[in-house]
Every structure is written in C-alpha cells, then in structure tokens.
Design an enzyme around this catalytic site. Structure first.
Site, PDB file in Angstrom:
ATOM      1  N   CYS A  76      34.618  90.522  24.758  1.00  0.00           N
ATOM      2  CA  CYS A  76      36.036  90.323  25.415  1.00  0.00           C
ATOM      3  C   CYS A  76      36.558  90.993  26.032  1.00  0.00           C
ATOM      4  CB  CYS A  76      37.248  90.350  24.389  1.00  0.00           C
ATOM      5  SG  CYS A  76      36.680  88.618  23.232  1.00  0.00           S
ATOM      6  N   ASP A  77      37.779  91.492  25.839  1.00  0.00           N
ATOM      7  CA  ASP A  77      38.212  91.917  27.705  1.00  0.00           C
ATOM      8  C   ASP A  77      38.159  93.458  27.871  1.00  0.00           C
ATOM      9  OD1 ASP A  77      39.030  89.075  27.332  1.00  0.00           O
ATOM     10  OD2 ASP A  77      41.405  89.660  28.377  1.00  0.00           O
ATOM     11  N   LYS A  78      38.048  94.165  27.065  1.00  0.00           N
ATOM     12  CA  LYS A  78      37.707  95.502  27.006  1.00  0.00           C
ATOM     13  C   LYS A  78      36.939  96.087  25.661  1.00  0.00           C
ATOM     14  CE  LYS A  78      41.524  95.943  29.004  1.00  0.00           C
ATOM     15  NZ  LYS A  78      41.975  94.558  28.999  1.00  0.00           N
TER      16      LYS A  78
ATOM     17  N   CYS B 139      37.648  83.787  24.852  1.00  0.00           N
ATOM     18  CA  CYS B 139      38.173  81.960  25.294  1.00  0.00           C
ATOM     19  C   CYS B 139      37.659  80.931  25.486  1.00  0.00           C
ATOM     20  CB  CYS B 139      40.210  82.099  25.999  1.00  0.00           C
ATOM     21  SG  CYS B 139      40.489  84.224  24.424  1.00  0.00           S
TER      22      CYS B 139
ATOM     23  N   GLU C 259      48.852  94.212  30.761  1.00  0.00           N
ATOM     24  CA  GLU C 259      48.589  92.910  31.672  1.00  0.00           C
ATOM     25  C   GLU C 259      49.836  92.054  31.268  1.00  0.00           C
ATOM     26  OE1 GLU C 259      44.780  90.931  30.012  1.00  0.00           O
ATOM     27  OE2 GLU C 259      46.031  90.089  29.083  1.00  0.00           O
TER      28      GLU C 259
ATOM     29  N   SER D  14      46.379  89.398  32.815  1.00  0.00           N
ATOM     30  CA  SER D  14      45.024  88.122  32.438  1.00  0.00           C
ATOM     31  C   SER D  14      44.401  87.203  33.270  1.00  0.00           C
ATOM     32  CB  SER D  14      45.757  87.706  31.357  1.00  0.00           C
ATOM     33  OG  SER D  14      44.235  86.682  30.902  1.00  0.00           O
TER      34      SER D  14
END
Length: 652
Positions: free
Chosen positions: A160-162, A231, A508, A534
């Site tokens: 995921c994102d980080k 996602c 974000e 995002s």
C-alpha cells in the site's frame, strides 16, 4: 477477588524453571568455530531454540520482510483487525516464499514493519503521520536487514501507499545483496457496489442529501470484494506496485494480482526461487537498480496515468540507491513524450479496475507498446535474471498472456485492448498524458496537476483547461470539507487550501478531492493547495504548490474574492496558476493570511521529519533524509553557536 488483579484458574501455577532444550548438535567445523563472532554462534543457538532442526542450520539464510498487519485465524477470520486490507493477507505470501526457501535447503527468517492506511486516516490527525511514516519505516526495514548479518538476500512483501515505497527504499538501500519485491496485490471489485474510492465520499453526499442513510450504510459495508489487497483503483498503492515491476525489482506480471488467488500465491513462490537464483548468479541490487531502471519506472508511470505521489517516491528510491534523483524537468520531459495507454480508475474513459488491468496484461502489456515506441531502456537487468527486453520477448508469446487476456473477455466481457491500448487507439479515445507541471505567481517554484483526470467536458477543443474564478480560502482541511458538505462552495469557485504542505507532514486531501468528483457541480470547482493528493484524486486539483504557505509562499497571501486563473494545457503539459487583476499587484506586499495558524495536532516526530526533509531538498527532492546534507547544516549551526558564545576581544 478482583479478576483484573489475579486469576481464579489453578492452571496458571503449573510452572517449571528448567526444560531439556533442543536435541542434537550445531553443525560446527573446528576452524569455523575458532574464528566465529559470538553473535554468529549465538544466532545458531537461537535458531535451534526456536525449533529449527540443528542439522539443517548449514543452509543459506534469507530474510523475508513484510508490512503484515492484524491477526488472522487459520480459517482467515479476524482475531485482531489490521489497519487495512492491503496488509491483511500478505502473511500468506510470506509463508509461500518461506516454504520454497526451506525446500531448497535454505533457512528463512521473517520480520515485520506494519503500515498505516491513508484511507483510514484521511480527514483525521492520523494523516499528519502518513508521509513521515514512509521514511521511518524505510529506516527500520534497513536496520532489520543489517541486524541479520548472516542473510544472503532479502525478499520484501508490501502493498500500500507508504509501506510499499518504504520497502522499495529499504531494498534500494541494500545494494550489496540480492533483493526482490513481491507486490501484495489488489482487492476484487464487489458485486453491485461502489468502488473503494467512491465510498469514501458517502458522508459528503449524505450531508448534501444526495444519498439516503440506508444506501450509504449498505455501500459502505460491501465495497471490498475480497478481504486482502490494495485498492481497486490506480491510486498510490497500485501505482507503487506498477513502479516496483517497472524498476525491475519484481518478476514480470507481478503487480496488481488478485489477493488470495492461486496466481497471487504462485508469485511469492517463484519470487523466492528467483531470489535464490540471483544469489547464485552473483547479481545484487546495484546491478538491477540503475539510472535506466529509474527511467523505465517514470515512463511506465506516465503510461499508466499513475498517482502524483510517485513524484515523491521515485526520487526517494533513487536517493536510497545512490542514484541521481529525477527533477521536475525530467518528469515534464517524460510526460510530454509518453502517451497514457491505460484506462483505469480514477482515469477514464471507462474506469476499469486494477484487477481488470492485471488480466489485460498489466505492466508487461503496457511495456510492449512502450518498447515498440522506443521509450524503454531494454538492456536494464531485472530480478528474473534477464534483461527487460528478454522479459518482454517472453511475455509477447506466453501462454500466460493469452489465457489471462481471454479470461477478461469471458469473465467480464471486456476487450483487453480497450483497457491497455496501443498509442493510436489511446489518442483516438482522448487519453491525455499524466502530469502537468505548472508555474505562476502562486507557484514560483512549481506545482502539479494530474491532468489526465480532469473531466474531458471541461477541456477545450484545443486541449486546454481554463478556469477563472473567485478564491475561497481555507486554512484547514476541516473547514474546507465542512464548506463542501454544506454546499457553501459553488461551481466556478477556486478552493485555496493552505498550510498543509511539508511543514506539517504534507497530509493528502482525498476527502475533498473525492467529494468534488462525486457531488453535484463539484467538477466545476477547482482546488489549489500546498498539500498533496491521494492517487485516486481527479479533477482540476492542483497540489504541491511551492513554496508552501509555511515557507512564506505567495499562496499564504491569497484572500477570499481574489480572482485566480488556471490554465492547463493537457497536450503540451504546461500551464499556470496565478492571481490576476488588482490583487496580483498587492500580493507581494501582503502579510500571510491572518487565520493561518500552526496545527497543534502536528506531533513532534512530524516536525522533526519536516525539518530533515526540508534540509534535504524538500518535496521536489522526494522528502528524503540526506544524511550528509543534514550533518553539514548541523555543523554549520553548531559552529555559528560556538562563535556567538565566544567572547570577542575588545579594542585597546
């Protein structure tokens, strides 16, 4: 008896102070033992103590790191929840990889650095820790790698994102060992449900009476089609998976696989075999991660229409590898030369899901088109042990490609060539390039917009988006989202959100950008901010405005009613963001906005991160820690303090 102070069970007193200990002997040679470090010897003792058969301890040791979170029962049911689906199932990938290493006579080790969820923290104080977490996690992951001095290679698993950018930074910072990244995959679409990007706008739509409470409750419940994976859209999580593969650090067609599926498990098994093969061949991370692979990652990012957050993460990965960090000029040059080829949420026109992009061929399918256009460095080595060009030659005629693309046709009735398009078809269907970099009197050091996600009906026949309207200034995200929910911001307005740049953690702002996408007339409201977005954000949302408000940037001086003009050329990828009219002449002499106040929720950890990354090149440099630069500045400061404290001789 107070049950919090003591237990009523007699079983707790069934105790002993000695046990037999593991049977057998450590497989030691006389000369080996004579010259062994005490840590190496004690490590073997610990291995036996944890239950590994002593006679098997001669095998090569490999470290598996992941971002696993939560506690799953053997049947998959939750004992304790993770922060998000993205790290909920990755422990299964670790198990698959570990079994392959064991079967080959190796000794697998496992460590964990879990990660937060940007979706969970959006609009909350938790978002103030999101981007700073990335650097912290990368540091801890690298420390874990170095703390197992007998490891022969590293397999990282993240989603995921980080957590995934942090894992890539950690692997990049391990140049002398073979490393490989296993992307943790994506969540399936839920049937008859909104996607996981759209559901995040339910509160705003309900506040504006655009959905019912029952609808919001049902849609909010059922959006995740499967319990694991990143996602369903090409946000930062999915884009980071794509970039990992484009860098050559993941096996071909590894990004975006459906979490929990056999094809997903198979990737972990083959990745473990590939890691051991790299060690046998003597290939290290420094052989794979080069300027050419950074170039390929940026090209593929542009072709996918990926998250603008990778403008932060790719330079950070390059820095960790000791490579030149790409500049804004590099990004602009590549985005001008690379067509967008992928139709995937949040970018249109049809908005396919990430798992459908995987079935359409994923990264290698996109790379075939880029190869034919002469845009890739085909000689770059990859973790397959082959060059990128060799990987693509395999993919082009592979059974895997043929069967998965046919699966998309039969399961969803989708033509894979409408998901991943040839350049000519992409142009015919109006796909624009990914990122436009802007200048202007509000962004003298630059700003960016994901121009590919601006609603097509708002772009002129000449490919230019133009918007001029009154500023609505907000000095906190909370005030901004409250205004959107109450419909106090109107079509034609320009929301100006200030004070959320790197100085407070650069949170974000997806709850605002997503609301503007889905509420009535929201797409006709523009947004400019010194914060970031995002990867699933869409619309005329201009971020990374620099200098930020806290650094004295002109965005801090905008007032309600000032006229703001936006010009975004989606073809030349140039544009501007300016205050125009009488206010333009006043801007330089104004004080900053009187309501701009420090956010008391910003933790000391984040303030330290802000200072360190600012000293190291700031957000355009990837928000990294440049140890040499920071040490130099600290020494200058210490020298200045010593000079100030030293009594000066007086003239006689």
């Amino acid at each position: 008896m107070d049950p919090l102070l003591d237990s009523a069970s007699d079983a707790i007193y069934a105790l002993r102070t000695t046990a037999a200990g593991p049977a057998g002997k450590l497989p030691l040679e006389p000369n080996q033992l004579r010259h062994m470090a005490s840590g190496d010897l004690f490590g073997l003792t610990q291995n036996a103590g944890m239950g590994w058969k002593p006679e098997l301890l001669r095998g090569q040791q490999y470290l598996i790191l992941s971002t696993q979170g939560g506690i799953r029962a053997p049947d998959g049911s939750p004992v304790a929840l993770g922060y998000h689906t993205g790290h909920w199932e990755v422990g299964l990938l670790m198990e698959e990889a570990a079994r392959v290493i064991t079967a080959a006579g190796g000794v697998p080790f496992a460590g964990y650095v879990s990660d937060p969820c940007d979706g969970r923290t959006n609009g909350t104080a938790g978002m103030l820790d999101s981007l700073p977490y990335r650097n912290d996690a990368a540091v801890v992951l690298r420390r874990l790698i170095r703390s197992l001095p007998t490891r022969k290679g590293i397999l990282g698993i993240a989603t995921c994102d980080k957590g995934l950018p942090a894992m890539l930074m950690a692997l990049a910072g391990t140049p002398d060992l073979p490393t490989i990244l296993v992307p943790g995959g994506v969540t399936l679409l839920a049937e008859e449900a909104e996607d996981t990007g759209k559901v995040q706008t339910l509160a705003t739509r309900f506040a504006r009476d655009e959905v019912t409470l029952d609808y919001a409750a049902e849609m909010g419940c059922k959006a995740c089609g499967s319990p694991g994976g990143g996602c369903q859209f090409m946000g930062t999580a999915a884009t980071s998976q794509v970039v990992a593969e484009a860098l050559g650090l993941s096996l071909p067609h590894g990004a975006l696989s459906p979490s929990g599926a056999e094809i997903w498990r198979d990737l972990a098994r083959r990745s473990a075999s590939a890691l051991m093969a790299l060690e046998t061949q003597g290939l290290r991370t420094r052989d794979l991660l080069t300027d050419d692979s950074i170039h390929n990652a940026m090209v593929v990012h542009a072709a996918f229409g990926g998250s603008t957050n990778l403008v932060l993460h790719i330079p950070a990965i390059a820095h960790a590898a000791g490579l030149r960090r790409p500049t804004v000029d590099d990004w602009a040059r590549i985005n001008r030369s690379v067509p967008r080829l992928v139709d995937v949420l949040p970018n249109g026109p049809k908005h396919f899901a990430t798992v459908q992009v995987f079935l359409a061929g994923g990264v290698p399918e996109v790379m075939l088109h880029l190869r034919d256009a002469g845009l890739l460095k085909l000689g770059a080595r990859t973790v397959s042990g082959r060059t990128l060009g060799e990987n693509l030659a395999w993919w082009e005629t592979s059974e895997r490609r043929r069967r998965l693309r046919e699966k998309l046709r039969t399961v969803d009735g989708i033509d894979p060539d409408l998901v991943i398009m040839a350049p000519d078809r992409a142009r015919e269907r109006g796909l624009t390039s990914t990122i436009t970099f802007l200048r202007g009197n509000l962004a003298p050091e630059g700003a960016l917009v994901k121009s590919t996600a601006i609603a097509p009906q708002l772009v002129g026949a000449d490919g230019v988006y133009r918007h001029e309207g009154p500023a609505r200034v907000f000095t906190s995200e909370a005030h901004a989202i409250a205004a959107v929910k109450a419909a106090r911001v109107k079509a034609g307005d320009v929301m100006v959100l200030i004070g959320i740049g790197p100085g407070c953690g650069m949170p974000e702002t997806y709850q605002i950008t997503s609301a503007l996408k889905y509420v009535k007339d929201g797409q006709r409201i523009a947004l400019i901010t010194d914060g970031r977005f995002s990867g699933v954000s869409t619309g005329a949302c201009i971020g990374h405005i620099s200098p930020e408000a806290w650094a004295g940037g002109p965005i801090a001086k905008v007032r309600d009613g000032d006229t703001v003009r936006l010009v975004i050329d989606t073809r030349t990828l140039e544009g501007s963001v300016d205050v125009v009219g009488p206010a333009a002449a006043e801007l330089a002499t104004r004080d900053r906005h009187p309501q701009l106040q420090p956010d008391p929720r910003v933790p000391a950890d984040t303030r330290l991160w802000a200072a360190l990354q600012n000293a190291s090149g700031g957000s355009w440099g990837g928000c990294v820690y440049d140890a040499d630069r920071v040490a130099h500045l600290l020494e200058l400061g210490a020298a200045a303090e010593r000079a100030a404290a030293t009594p000066q001789p007086t003239a006689s």
